[in-house]
Scaffold this active site. Sequence first.
Site, PDB file in Angstrom:
ATOM      1  N   ASP A  64       0.846  -1.187   0.000  1.00 52.91           N
ATOM      2  CA  ASP A  64       0.000   0.000   0.000  1.00 52.91           C
ATOM      3  C   ASP A  64       0.888   1.246   0.000  1.00 52.91           C
ATOM      4  OD1 ASP A  64      -2.905   0.971   0.545  1.00 52.91           O
ATOM      5  OD2 ASP A  64      -1.713   2.070   2.023  1.00 52.91           O
TER       6      ASP A  64
ATOM      7  N   GLU B  74       1.492   0.253  -4.999  1.00 52.80           N
ATOM      8  CA  GLU B  74       1.055   1.538  -5.537  1.00 52.80           C
ATOM      9  C   GLU B  74       2.265   2.454  -5.663  1.00 52.80           C
ATOM     10  OE1 GLU B  74      -3.372   2.279  -3.891  1.00 52.80           O
ATOM     11  OE2 GLU B  74      -1.873   2.121  -2.307  1.00 52.80           O
TER      12      GLU B  74
END
Length: 460
Positions: free
Chosen positions: A103, A132
């Site tokens: 994340d 990400e």
Amino acid sequence: YSTDPYHGEVRVKEFKEMVLALHENNIRVVMDVVYNHTGASADSDFSKIVPNYYYRMNENGSFSNGSGTGNETASVRVMMQKFIVDSVVYWATEYKVDGFRFDLMALHDIDTMNKVREALDEIDPSIIVYGEGWTGGASPLPDDQKALKKNISQIDGTAAFSDDIRDAIKGHVFSDTDKGFVNGGLGLEESIKFGIIASTMNNKVDYSQVKYSKTPYARDPYSVVSYVEAHDNLTLWDKLKLTNPDATEEELIAMHRMANAIVLTSQGVAFLHAGSDFLRTKDGNHNSYNAPDAINQLVWERKETYYDNFEYFQGLIELRKAHPAFRMMSADLIRQNLDFLEMPQANMVGYTLSDNANGDKWDTIAVLMNANDEAIEVTLEKSGWHVVVDGEDAGVETLEKISGKTITIEPHTLMVLVDSGSMGGSNLWIYMIVGLALGIGVAAFYMKKKGISPFAKKAN
């Protein structure tokens, strides 16, 4: 999901049992890891160990907030880096987790992510790592140290999500009305091409026309995750309904299929959102992390309702798995084997995969896309094609044979065609005649050898 969440040993045991059961059914397990922030800040366990050490702090002594949730951890600090690497190794060895999705990976520094990859390679090189390639806000970590998507070439064996192909396909992720290639957006052809080649270097793409990234950032295609939707933001189905409120359900399904067909025929790592195969909806919820099951659950009745759509996804996956031309492992291979075509109108993209790309048994594959509202004809260089994907069906079997060079592409449709020579189509009758003649010749030879005339009339 534990039968007794109040006792840690039960949670541990049941998690291990879950991973084992999935492995026994040939399903690998990827875990979403959120090392970039903690729920608490000043009174967190990290702060109790060494105040302010495990977090990035602003000059005024406040917690920096690159995560957008109140704080961000400081991966460049030796013990924070060690915590991340050691715990990932523990998940991989003790719990047998097969992959990690980071994340807000860009809040971690490049060195830390490389150390994560190196540690996992010692356990099992097939463990996947991706994340990400952006932050959730401003961070004091310099950009040249961040694991941003533009720096992903510095982290070998780790991939970043491509917001380039995501928003090129369907429109900006934070806008209800911004349109992408499949649902009426204009001028996105080069952005789609950039996604098809997995953000690598290729002189057949005009980077100045790409929606976001004006330069290639991936050294090789496996560094990029191609996708059109994930758990965040609107589902693709909800997005299409908002951008095209006057479209019929049939038209929306065509756009939805085309969007995922682009993902599953593009180079890079293909990523599908759970439930997309039966047009998952969250009733327009943009950020469902705190929504109840009524919003987040997979509504399996939709699979029955849209079973033909599920089968379409099955066919696309079968095609991708069976044909390595869609899974080239280097940018050099893409440059050698993928050629974009001149298309007759705007809002169309086409390309060929040639010369048995990446060891594929099919010599030439053509992928043609028409995002317009009307059917359009495309003339290819070669004659004789077998259609294996259109707007209705997908897979590896012939749906239609086209003897000439001209192909009609229906509105909001991606087609995959294979040259007839690869499918054994146009020359099959020649092989049959030759085989029959050889068979007759061999039979006549042996009959003559035994003194039997193959042409003698049978006695009454």
